[in-house]
Design a protein around this motif. Structure first.
Motif, PDB file in Angstrom:
ATOM      1  N   PRO A  72       0.807  -1.229   0.000  1.00 14.74           N
ATOM      2  CA  PRO A  72       0.000   0.000   0.000  1.00 14.74           C
ATOM      3  C   PRO A  72       0.841   1.281   0.000  1.00 14.74           C
ATOM      4  CG  PRO A  72      -0.070  -1.068   2.144  1.00 14.74           C
ATOM      5  CD  PRO A  72       0.617  -2.022   1.214  1.00 14.74           C
ATOM      6  N   GLY A  73       2.057   1.214   0.550  1.00 15.59           N
ATOM      7  CA  GLY A  73       2.934   2.385   0.535  1.00 15.59           C
ATOM      8  C   GLY A  73       2.643   3.383   1.638  1.00 15.59           C
ATOM      9  N   ARG A  74       3.470   4.417   1.688  1.00 14.93           N
ATOM     10  CA  ARG A  74       3.447   5.364   2.808  1.00 14.93           C
ATOM     11  C   ARG A  74       2.299   6.358   2.749  1.00 14.93           C
ATOM     12  NH1 ARG A  74       9.916   6.191   4.172  1.00 14.93           N
ATOM     13  NH2 ARG A  74      10.457   4.006   3.742  1.00 14.93           N
ATOM     14  N   GLU A  75       1.646   6.474   1.605  1.00 17.99           N
ATOM     15  CA  GLU A  75       0.547   7.422   1.474  1.00 17.99           C
ATOM     16  C   GLU A  75      -0.812   6.792   1.775  1.00 17.99           C
ATOM     17  OE1 GLU A  75       1.222  10.593   0.922  1.00 17.99           O
ATOM     18  OE2 GLU A  75       3.355  10.037   0.846  1.00 17.99           O
ATOM     19  N   ALA A  76      -0.830   5.498   2.054  1.00 17.68           N
ATOM     20  CA  ALA A  76      -2.112   4.794   2.192  1.00 17.68           C
ATOM     21  C   ALA A  76      -2.875   5.191   3.440  1.00 17.68           C
ATOM     22  CB  ALA A  76      -1.875   3.284   2.184  1.00 17.68           C
ATOM     23  N   GLY A  77      -2.169   5.515   4.511  1.00 16.80           N
ATOM     24  CA  GLY A  77      -2.843   5.839   5.772  1.00 16.80           C
ATOM     25  C   GLY A  77      -2.893   4.641   6.697  1.00 16.80           C
ATOM     26  N   HIS A  78      -3.035   4.923   7.982  1.00 15.16           N
ATOM     27  CA  HIS A  78      -2.960   3.889   9.019  1.00 15.16           C
ATOM     28  C   HIS A  78      -3.997   2.781   8.827  1.00 15.16           C
ATOM     29  CE1 HIS A  78      -2.255   2.382  13.158  1.00 15.16           C
ATOM     30  NE2 HIS A  78      -3.538   2.080  13.073  1.00 15.16           N
ATOM     31  N   THR A  79      -5.258   3.160   8.661  1.00 15.84           N
ATOM     32  CA  THR A  79      -6.337   2.165   8.583  1.00 15.84           C
ATOM     33  C   THR A  79      -6.164   1.250   7.382  1.00 15.84           C
ATOM     34  OG1 THR A  79      -7.867   3.678   9.705  1.00 15.84           O
ATOM     35  CG2 THR A  79      -8.830   1.841   8.475  1.00 15.84           C
ATOM     36  N   ALA A  80      -5.830   1.821   6.236  1.00 15.45           N
ATOM     37  CA  ALA A  80      -5.676   1.025   5.014  1.00 15.45           C
ATOM     38  C   ALA A  80      -4.517   0.040   5.146  1.00 15.45           C
ATOM     39  CB  ALA A  80      -5.462   1.941   3.814  1.00 15.45           C
ATOM     40  N   ILE A  81      -3.414   0.466   5.753  1.00  9.72           N
ATOM     41  CA  ILE A  81      -2.265  -0.424   5.923  1.00  9.72           C
ATOM     42  C   ILE A  81      -2.614  -1.574   6.862  1.00  9.72           C
ATOM     43  CG2 ILE A  81       0.075  -0.606   6.856  1.00  9.72           C
ATOM     44  CD1 ILE A  81       0.529   2.286   5.907  1.00  9.72           C
ATOM     45  N   ALA A  82      -3.248  -1.264   7.984  1.00  7.29           N
ATOM     46  CA  ALA A  82      -3.606  -2.304   8.949  1.00  7.29           C
ATOM     47  C   ALA A  82      -4.558  -3.326   8.324  1.00  7.29           C
ATOM     48  CB  ALA A  82      -4.224  -1.674  10.197  1.00  7.29           C
ATOM     49  N   ARG A  83      -5.541  -2.861   7.587  1.00  9.75           N
ATOM     50  CA  ARG A  83      -6.490  -3.771   6.934  1.00  9.75           C
ATOM     51  C   ARG A  83      -5.780  -4.619   5.888  1.00  9.75           C
ATOM     52  NH1 ARG A  83     -11.595   0.410   6.019  1.00  9.75           N
ATOM     53  NH2 ARG A  83     -12.397   0.331   8.162  1.00  9.75           N
ATOM     54  N   TRP A  84      -4.853  -4.041   5.162  1.00 11.54           N
ATOM     55  CA  TRP A  84      -4.100  -4.771   4.140  1.00 11.54           C
ATOM     56  C   TRP A  84      -3.271  -5.876   4.779  1.00 11.54           C
ATOM     57  CZ3 TRP A  84       1.241  -5.100   3.152  1.00 11.54           C
ATOM     58  CH2 TRP A  84       1.598  -5.613   1.889  1.00 11.54           C
ATOM     59  N   LEU A  85      -2.682  -5.614   5.925  1.00  8.33           N
ATOM     60  CA  LEU A  85      -1.889  -6.628   6.626  1.00  8.33           C
ATOM     61  C   LEU A  85      -2.753  -7.819   7.038  1.00  8.33           C
ATOM     62  CD1 LEU A  85       0.300  -4.295   8.856  1.00  8.33           C
ATOM     63  CD2 LEU A  85       1.133  -5.772   7.016  1.00  8.33           C
ATOM     64  N   VAL A  86      -3.967  -7.533   7.487  1.00  6.35           N
ATOM     65  CA  VAL A  86      -4.886  -8.610   7.865  1.00  6.35           C
ATOM     66  C   VAL A  86      -5.319  -9.391   6.637  1.00  6.35           C
ATOM     67  CG1 VAL A  86      -7.150  -9.132   8.848  1.00  6.35           C
ATOM     68  CG2 VAL A  86      -5.704  -7.397   9.930  1.00  6.35           C
ATOM     69  N   ARG A  87      -5.713  -8.681   5.601  1.00  2.46           N
ATOM     70  CA  ARG A  87      -6.284  -9.311   4.411  1.00  2.46           C
ATOM     71  C   ARG A  87      -5.241 -10.049   3.578  1.00  2.46           C
ATOM     72  NH1 ARG A  87      -7.790  -5.031   2.262  1.00  2.46           N
ATOM     73  NH2 ARG A  87      -6.163  -4.817   0.657  1.00  2.46           N
ATOM     74  N   GLU A  88      -4.095  -9.412   3.326  1.00  2.00           N
ATOM     75  CA  GLU A  88      -3.110  -9.970   2.405  1.00  2.00           C
ATOM     76  C   GLU A  88      -2.060 -10.847   3.078  1.00  2.00           C
ATOM     77  OE1 GLU A  88      -3.378  -9.712  -0.810  1.00  2.00           O
ATOM     78  OE2 GLU A  88      -5.145  -8.401  -0.687  1.00  2.00           O
ATOM     79  N   HIS A  89      -1.841 -10.642   4.370  1.00  2.00           N
ATOM     80  CA  HIS A  89      -0.771 -11.384   5.032  1.00  2.00           C
ATOM     81  C   HIS A  89      -1.236 -12.174   6.254  1.00  2.00           C
ATOM     82  CE1 HIS A  89       2.537  -9.735   2.611  1.00  2.00           C
ATOM     83  NE2 HIS A  89       1.786  -8.652   2.554  1.00  2.00           N
ATOM     84  N   GLY A  90      -2.544 -12.130   6.520  1.00  2.00           N
ATOM     85  CA  GLY A  90      -3.090 -12.932   7.606  1.00  2.00           C
ATOM     86  C   GLY A  90      -2.591 -12.556   8.985  1.00  2.00           C
ATOM     87  N   VAL A  91      -2.187 -11.301   9.153  1.00  2.75           N
ATOM     88  CA  VAL A  91      -1.710 -10.850  10.464  1.00  2.75           C
ATOM     89  C   VAL A  91      -2.912 -10.611  11.369  1.00  2.75           C
ATOM     90  CG1 VAL A  91      -0.368  -9.104  11.700  1.00  2.75           C
ATOM     91  CG2 VAL A  91       0.304  -9.783   9.383  1.00  2.75           C
ATOM     92  N   ASP A  92      -2.836 -11.105  12.602  1.00  3.77           N
ATOM     93  CA  ASP A  92      -3.898 -10.881  13.585  1.00  3.77           C
ATOM     94  C   ASP A  92      -4.168  -9.386  13.732  1.00  3.77           C
ATOM     95  OD1 ASP A  92      -5.459 -11.849  16.129  1.00  3.77           O
ATOM     96  OD2 ASP A  92      -4.131 -10.246  16.837  1.00  3.77           O
ATOM     97  N   GLY A  93      -5.441  -9.031  13.975  1.00  2.00           N
ATOM     98  CA  GLY A  93      -5.837  -7.628  14.012  1.00  2.00           C
ATOM     99  C   GLY A  93      -5.012  -6.762  14.948  1.00  2.00           C
ATOM    100  N   TRP A  94      -4.760  -7.268  16.174  1.00  2.00           N
ATOM    101  CA  TRP A  94      -3.998  -6.479  17.137  1.00  2.00           C
ATOM    102  C   TRP A  94      -2.569  -6.293  16.658  1.00  2.00           C
ATOM    103  CZ3 TRP A  94       0.306  -6.461  20.191  1.00  2.00           C
ATOM    104  CH2 TRP A  94       0.337  -5.522  21.226  1.00  2.00           C
ATOM    105  N   TRP A  95      -1.973  -7.365  16.131  1.00  2.00           N
ATOM    106  CA  TRP A  95      -0.596  -7.284  15.649  1.00  2.00           C
ATOM    107  C   TRP A  95      -0.493  -6.486  14.361  1.00  2.00           C
ATOM    108  CZ3 TRP A  95       3.592  -7.966  18.374  1.00  2.00           C
ATOM    109  CH2 TRP A  95       3.490  -8.695  19.560  1.00  2.00           C
ATOM    110  N   ALA A  96      -1.570  -6.457  13.577  1.00  5.23           N
ATOM    111  CA  ALA A  96      -1.581  -5.613  12.386  1.00  5.23           C
ATOM    112  C   ALA A  96      -1.493  -4.143  12.785  1.00  5.23           C
ATOM    113  CB  ALA A  96      -2.841  -5.866  11.561  1.00  5.23           C
ATOM    114  N   GLN A  97      -2.196  -3.777  13.849  1.00  4.08           N
ATOM    115  CA  GLN A  97      -2.099  -2.413  14.365  1.00  4.08           C
ATOM    116  C   GLN A  97      -0.683  -2.130  14.862  1.00  4.08           C
ATOM    117  OE1 GLN A  97      -4.376   0.025  14.363  1.00  4.08           O
ATOM    118  NE2 GLN A  97      -5.924  -1.236  13.365  1.00  4.08           N
ATOM    119  N   ASN A  98      -0.099  -3.101  15.554  1.00  4.96           N
ATOM    120  CA  ASN A  98       1.253  -2.966  16.091  1.00  4.96           C
ATOM    121  C   ASN A  98       2.271  -2.762  14.972  1.00  4.96           C
ATOM    122  OD1 ASN A  98       3.862  -3.640  17.334  1.00  4.96           O
ATOM    123  ND2 ASN A  98       2.647  -4.329  19.067  1.00  4.96           N
ATOM    124  N   VAL A  99       2.160  -3.585  13.923  1.00  6.51           N
ATOM    125  CA  VAL A  99       3.072  -3.465  12.785  1.00  6.51           C
ATOM    126  C   VAL A  99       2.905  -2.105  12.109  1.00  6.51           C
ATOM    127  CG1 VAL A  99       3.591  -4.342  10.477  1.00  6.51           C
ATOM    128  CG2 VAL A  99       3.246  -5.940  12.368  1.00  6.51           C
TER     129      VAL A  99
END
Length: 225
Positions: A72-99
């Protein structure tokens, strides 16, 4: 002498030379510190250690920076990046926020203490010789609460029955100074009081309030409520 003791010695030496307070001298020395090997491109360190993030997500911080930059890149914003981590990489929601927060720290998108809305947070805690009920009574009573914050208007922002109490601070002229959450963690006959000050406008304001809350807790610890 350990590394931590050596650093403290350097802080005190700078204090003696410049007249700065401990926190100011510490910040100045940290700003001059050489970045650790492998982290020269980091603007600031994330709160979670590289080993922990690797264990929980399968990648370390440098890897996550590369993956997100390529995604998603640096312009995507916090929410979009966190959702992408969950959707595309299967990262748990809490850890997606952490990442996401760690990525924002490393790349300079979020400064230490900065929240997703751009405001800043300051937090301090102290174990006190008091009970939860004693501290809650002080914060719930209008007169006692006013005495705790001389020169400020302290308005209760939460229901009296809530586990943690939220107080809004302002000066007598009406200028708001954020919202403070007081959390109570019983520790035997004592209690650990954590003060979390949100909605601060700048990192400098957060640093000032962090020092204020440290002094405030020290003063509160000097006399049993």
């Amino acid at each position: 002498m350990t590394t931590q003791e050596s650093f403290k010695h350097r802080i005190r030496a700078r204090m003696a030379k410049t007249g700065e307070r401990y926190s100011a001298a510490r910040r100045a020395l940290l700003a001059k510190a050489e970045p650790p090997a492998g982290r020269r491109g980091w603007v600031s360190d994330p709160d979670t250690a590289d080993t922990a993030i690797r264990e929980r997500t399968g990648r370390g911080w440098d890897e996550w920076v590369g993956v997100i930059d390529a995604g998603p890149g640096r312009e995507a914003g916090h929410t979009a990046i966190a959702r992408w981590l969950v959707r595309e990489h299967g990262v748990d929601g809490w850890w997606a926020q952490n990442v996401t927060v760690g990525y924002e720290r490393i790349t300079g998108l979020r400064l230490p203490g900065q929240m997703a809305d751009g405001t800043f947070r300051a937090s301090r805690s102290r174990t006190l010789d008091a009970s939860v009920d004693q501290l809650r009574r002080l914060l719930l009573d209008d007169e006692d609460r006013t005495a705790l914050f001389p020169g400020m208007v302290a308005t209760l922002r939460s229901r009296p029955s809530t586990k943690a109490l939220r107080v809004g601070l302002a000066d007598p002229g009406g200028e708001a100074h954020g919202v403070v959450l007081f959390s109570f963690d019983p520790a035997g006959e004592r209690v650990r009081l954590t003060v979390t000050h949100d909605k601060l406008p700048t990192a400098a304001a957060a640093a000032v309030w962090k020092e204020f809350w440290g002094d405030w807790l020290d003063a509160l610890a000097g006399e049993r409520p």
